[in-house]
Design a protein around this motif. Structure first.
Motif, PDB file in Angstrom:
ATOM      1  N   TYR A   1       0.871  -1.182   0.000  1.00 21.50           N
ATOM      2  CA  TYR A   1       0.000   0.000   0.000  1.00 21.50           C
ATOM      3  C   TYR A   1       0.905   1.227   0.000  1.00 21.50           C
ATOM      4  O   TYR A   1       1.876   1.279   0.751  1.00 21.50           O
ATOM      5  CB  TYR A   1      -0.865   0.022   1.259  1.00 21.50           C
ATOM      6  N   SER A   2       0.584   2.222  -0.819  1.00 24.42           N
ATOM      7  CA  SER A   2       1.420   3.417  -0.862  1.00 24.42           C
ATOM      8  C   SER A   2       0.604   4.640  -1.253  1.00 24.42           C
ATOM      9  O   SER A   2      -0.537   4.534  -1.694  1.00 24.42           O
ATOM     10  CB  SER A   2       2.577   3.232  -1.857  1.00 24.42           C
ATOM     11  N   GLU A   3       1.231   5.804  -1.092  1.00 30.03           N
ATOM     12  CA  GLU A   3       0.689   7.095  -1.499  1.00 30.03           C
ATOM     13  C   GLU A   3      -0.730   7.357  -0.971  1.00 30.03           C
ATOM     14  O   GLU A   3      -1.615   7.790  -1.701  1.00 30.03           O
ATOM     15  CB  GLU A   3       0.750   7.252  -3.014  1.00 30.03           C
ATOM     16  N   LEU A   4      -0.909   7.102   0.307  1.00 27.05           N
ATOM     17  CA  LEU A   4      -2.204   7.357   0.946  1.00 27.05           C
ATOM     18  C   LEU A   4      -2.448   8.858   1.017  1.00 27.05           C
ATOM     19  O   LEU A   4      -1.598   9.616   1.475  1.00 27.05           O
ATOM     20  CB  LEU A   4      -2.221   6.768   2.360  1.00 27.05           C
TER      21      LEU A   4
ATOM     22  N   GLN B   1      -9.304  -2.418   3.434  1.00 31.05           N
ATOM     23  CA  GLN B   1     -10.346  -1.982   4.356  1.00 31.05           C
ATOM     24  C   GLN B   1      -9.971  -0.624   4.929  1.00 31.05           C
ATOM     25  O   GLN B   1      -8.803  -0.362   5.203  1.00 31.05           O
ATOM     26  CB  GLN B   1     -10.495  -2.987   5.502  1.00 31.05           C
ATOM     27  N   LEU B   2     -10.960   0.221   5.121  1.00 33.55           N
ATOM     28  CA  LEU B   2     -10.749   1.551   5.699  1.00 33.55           C
ATOM     29  C   LEU B   2     -11.416   1.606   7.066  1.00 33.55           C
ATOM     30  O   LEU B   2     -12.618   1.387   7.188  1.00 33.55           O
ATOM     31  CB  LEU B   2     -11.353   2.631   4.789  1.00 33.55           C
ATOM     32  N   TYR B   3     -10.617   1.896   8.085  1.00 37.29           N
ATOM     33  CA  TYR B   3     -11.117   2.058   9.443  1.00 37.29           C
ATOM     34  C   TYR B   3     -10.912   3.502   9.866  1.00 37.29           C
ATOM     35  O   TYR B   3      -9.830   4.054   9.697  1.00 37.29           O
ATOM     36  CB  TYR B   3     -10.368   1.143  10.414  1.00 37.29           C
ATOM     37  N   LEU B   4     -11.958   4.100  10.410  1.00 40.47           N
ATOM     38  CA  LEU B   4     -11.881   5.473  10.892  1.00 40.47           C
ATOM     39  C   LEU B   4     -12.435   5.547  12.302  1.00 40.47           C
ATOM     40  O   LEU B   4     -13.360   4.807  12.646  1.00 40.47           O
ATOM     41  CB  LEU B   4     -12.691   6.417  10.005  1.00 40.47           C
TER      42      LEU B   4
ATOM     43  N   VAL C   1     -10.593   9.150   0.591  1.00 39.72           N
ATOM     44  CA  VAL C   1      -9.302   8.503   0.825  1.00 39.72           C
ATOM     45  C   VAL C   1      -8.888   7.796  -0.457  1.00 39.72           C
ATOM     46  O   VAL C   1      -9.676   7.061  -1.056  1.00 39.72           O
ATOM     47  CB  VAL C   1      -9.391   7.500   2.000  1.00 39.72           C
ATOM     48  N   HIS C   2      -7.636   8.016  -0.853  1.00 42.07           N
ATOM     49  CA  HIS C   2      -7.106   7.384  -2.061  1.00 42.07           C
ATOM     50  C   HIS C   2      -5.757   6.759  -1.729  1.00 42.07           C
ATOM     51  O   HIS C   2      -4.995   7.283  -0.925  1.00 42.07           O
ATOM     52  CB  HIS C   2      -6.915   8.422  -3.172  1.00 42.07           C
ATOM     53  N   MET C   3      -5.469   5.623  -2.354  1.00 40.68           N
ATOM     54  CA  MET C   3      -4.162   4.987  -2.189  1.00 40.68           C
ATOM     55  C   MET C   3      -3.866   4.142  -3.415  1.00 40.68           C
ATOM     56  O   MET C   3      -4.758   3.855  -4.219  1.00 40.68           O
ATOM     57  CB  MET C   3      -4.129   4.130  -0.937  1.00 40.68           C
ATOM     58  N   LEU C   4      -2.626   3.762  -3.529  1.00 43.22           N
ATOM     59  CA  LEU C   4      -2.211   2.828  -4.560  1.00 43.22           C
ATOM     60  C   LEU C   4      -1.969   1.483  -3.900  1.00 43.22           C
ATOM     61  O   LEU C   4      -1.430   1.414  -2.790  1.00 43.22           O
ATOM     62  CB  LEU C   4      -0.933   3.310  -5.246  1.00 43.22           C
ATOM     63  N   LEU C   5      -2.370   0.425  -4.577  1.00 45.36           N
ATOM     64  CA  LEU C   5      -2.159  -0.918  -4.068  1.00 45.36           C
ATOM     65  C   LEU C   5      -1.471  -1.716  -5.168  1.00 45.36           C
ATOM     66  O   LEU C   5      -1.888  -1.680  -6.329  1.00 45.36           O
ATOM     67  CB  LEU C   5      -3.488  -1.571  -3.695  1.00 45.36           C
TER      68      LEU C   5
END
Length: 116
Positions: free
Chosen positions: A43-46, A82-85, A65-69
């Motif tokens: 996972y990168s560039e969050l 998964q996104l946890y907030l 929220v954006h990221m590279l996988l």
């Protein structure tokens, strides 16, 4: 196992601390979301944007929220990011699952954008 309530009025005092959230901070053998795979993912560039109406994937969202996988392994595989907030001082658990996406099968070295 806790038997279901058979009364007319049932009071559940756990609030939002049910399921895995009740075990936050307690060591477990297999963390929630733990799965076995024959490959690895990076996972990168969050990035987190507030009211970013410029992105078509975030139109109307208060938080985006954006990221590279990337499949960093040697064989194809599937990942479910998964996104946890958590919102401080609200009485909610520290982390709440706010989003997830089962991605299509990724070839070794394949990179995809993920949006929540």
């Amino acid at each position: 196992t806790i038997a279901p309530c058979q009364e007319k009025d049932c009071y559940y005092k756990e609030g939002l601390l049910v399921g895995w959230t009740a075990f936050e901070g307690i060591p477990v053998n297999f963390p929630f979301g733990h799965g076995l795979s024959f490959t690895t993912f990076g996972y990168s560039e969050l990035t987190v944007s507030v009211f970013d109406y410029k992105s078509p994937r975030c139109d109307g969202a208060a938080v985006c929220v954006h990221m590279l996988l990337k499949n960093t392994g040697e064989v194809k595989g599937v990942e479910v990011p998964q996104l946890y907030l958590g919102i401080p001082d609200t009485g909610e658990p520290l982390k709440i699952l706010r989003g997830f996406e089962r991605l299509p099968e990724l070839a070794p070295g394949q990179l995809v954008d993920v949006w929540f």
